[in-house]
Design an enzyme around this catalytic site. Sequence first.
Site, mmCIF file in Angstrom:
data_model
loop_
_atom_site.group_PDB
_atom_site.id
_atom_site.type_symbol
_atom_site.label_atom_id
_atom_site.label_comp_id
_atom_site.label_asym_id
_atom_site.label_seq_id
_atom_site.Cartn_x
_atom_site.Cartn_y
_atom_site.Cartn_z
ATOM 1 N N GLU A 136 1.712 -0.021 -4.879
ATOM 2 C CA GLU A 136 0.715 0.973 -5.259
ATOM 3 C C GLU A 136 1.448 2.282 -5.556
ATOM 4 O O GLU A 136 1.818 3.028 -4.651
ATOM 5 C CB GLU A 136 -0.308 1.174 -4.138
ATOM 6 N N ASP A 147 0.828 -1.193 0.000
ATOM 7 C CA ASP A 147 0.000 0.000 0.000
ATOM 8 C C ASP A 147 0.871 1.255 0.000
ATOM 9 O O ASP A 147 1.916 1.292 0.644
ATOM 10 C CB ASP A 147 -0.886 -0.030 1.251
#
Length: 606
Positions: free
Chosen positions: A338, A309
């Site tokens: 990400e 993330d």
Amino acid sequence: MFAQIERIEPPFWYAGMYNPKLQIMFYGKNIAQFLVTVSNSIKITNVKRTENPNYLFVTIDTKNVKATECIFTFKDSNKKAFTQNYSLKQRRENSAQRLSYDSSDMMYLLMPDRFSNGNPNNDSDTSTTEKYNRELPEGRHGGDIQGIINHLDYIKELGATTLWITPLCEDNEAVYSYHTYAQTDVYKIDPRYGTNEDYARLAAEIHQKNLKLVMDYVTNHWGLQHWMMKDLPTQDWIHLFENFTQTNHRRTVIHDTNASKIDTKICMDGWFAPSMPDLNQANSLVLNYLTQNAIWWIEYANLDGLRVDTYNYADPEAIAKWTKAITDEYPNFNIVGEISMRDHAQLSYWQKDSPIGKIQNFNSYLPSLMDFILSDALLTIFNEDGNWETGMIRIYNNFANDFLFPNVNNLLIFAENHDTQRINHVYKNDIGKYKMTMSLLATVRGIPQLYYGSEVGMAGNKDNGGDAAIRQDFPGGWEGDAINAFTKEARTQGQNEYFDFTSKLFNWRKNKSVLHFGKMTHYIPEDNTYVYFRYNATDPSVSELAEQSVMVLFNNSSDTKTLKTNRFAENIGNYKTGKDVITEKIIDVTNEIFMDAKSVLILELR
């Protein structure tokens, strides 16, 4: 009075790791005043004390040490002592050489709280603040690990090969904890999902069905209620400002040679949200803690990959070290970050061995990236009639920049995820546009990812309902649901139309290496039509039996079209027909091909 050890992290470790150095964090009242030794001829190479006397970081060398139970002895200045057992466990055979996901896979993304409630007994827990409330759109709804296990056959039937599950570690925030990105204990599965043992059991069940498991890992931040936030190991464990400062989200400052120092500092050190303290990965203790935690989960749960993330919100040099340490430990391991950049050069900067990164002598060591540029296009193009800049030309231009990526096949491609609009909302549940979207994801380079529920027509408008609108409960995941979309018999006719198409498409893709690793030739869109070929014949020496070619045609126009095929002669060659992979009809490709408005054809050439 003897110190009381309240926490040991990692709680245990494994013998035979590539990196033999293990840093163990002991936490307890005034633990730092003790001298420490260890049994079994294990060597302590470093003892780190910080300004907080409640922490002691002890590094041992496990080289040539076999699985064993060792004993740490802690003595104070008065020679009073206590002991603590610690386990070095046996690794799985060939653990270091574990394989991972790649472009032959299709990844299914689900949010556990919203997928299925398999064990109502853990809907709430006495140790966590937020309780079960399915009536609250952004509350805890009770989905859990058992619910995922119950529906692995459904996921496999869909054609998925890999599961990406949003974070499962404890998130003990008072509200909106269901997304679990504000973690409060990264060595513990949230009890509302299950236990650590349940997670390991999930991995085992997944592997029995020849599926793969990807953990969603967060390196940039923890939750404000993380146990360490009440007693930080060091003053610079997290980034602190005189007043609360949120990141400016301008990630371009990382490679911007003209960026100001203050903009860069706020970008890198500002908090992602008020409830998410920003971790200081430049602190070697923090970096080592995060590295060992990720490796511990890989070993413990037998993971097949990671999704990270907000990857480029962390310190760039530090997160590169984190990534390299993991891939040094597991050379075949895939990690997708990400990286929400909308420029091809800026996105490429973050892939391992990027030619763009080399300009600034930077290597992230990150194998895979999330292709947000393609996602943005897929969330708009099928509503566009098309001109010089809109419609299918967006897709053509996207692939025209593939030369910037050192490994374009290792991009994660998707139309939507848990942060974007739902495609079925954007396209107003027009199944024709859904089919076009899925067909493109299934046939271009990269690793396709599908967001849970879209395969049965789930929608939801983020603009009106916020994140909860795009993270609704999967129909049939709760006892008493009016519709059970997990079974063909209980699905509506419309849901079956979505599911059947998706299942046929991605199960067909499973065995098509030409789509996984083959080359691509595409043709400039005309009148909002777009044609490309995937093929594996690179020279005349390729045998006829090994040669494969797939022709993909999009008519994104609102009108029917007849495409003359002589324009595509260099790829059609001596092929005469193509088999429609969905209808299985045979289509002549020697002259012209008729296409309905807003439609797609995928043809296996013969």
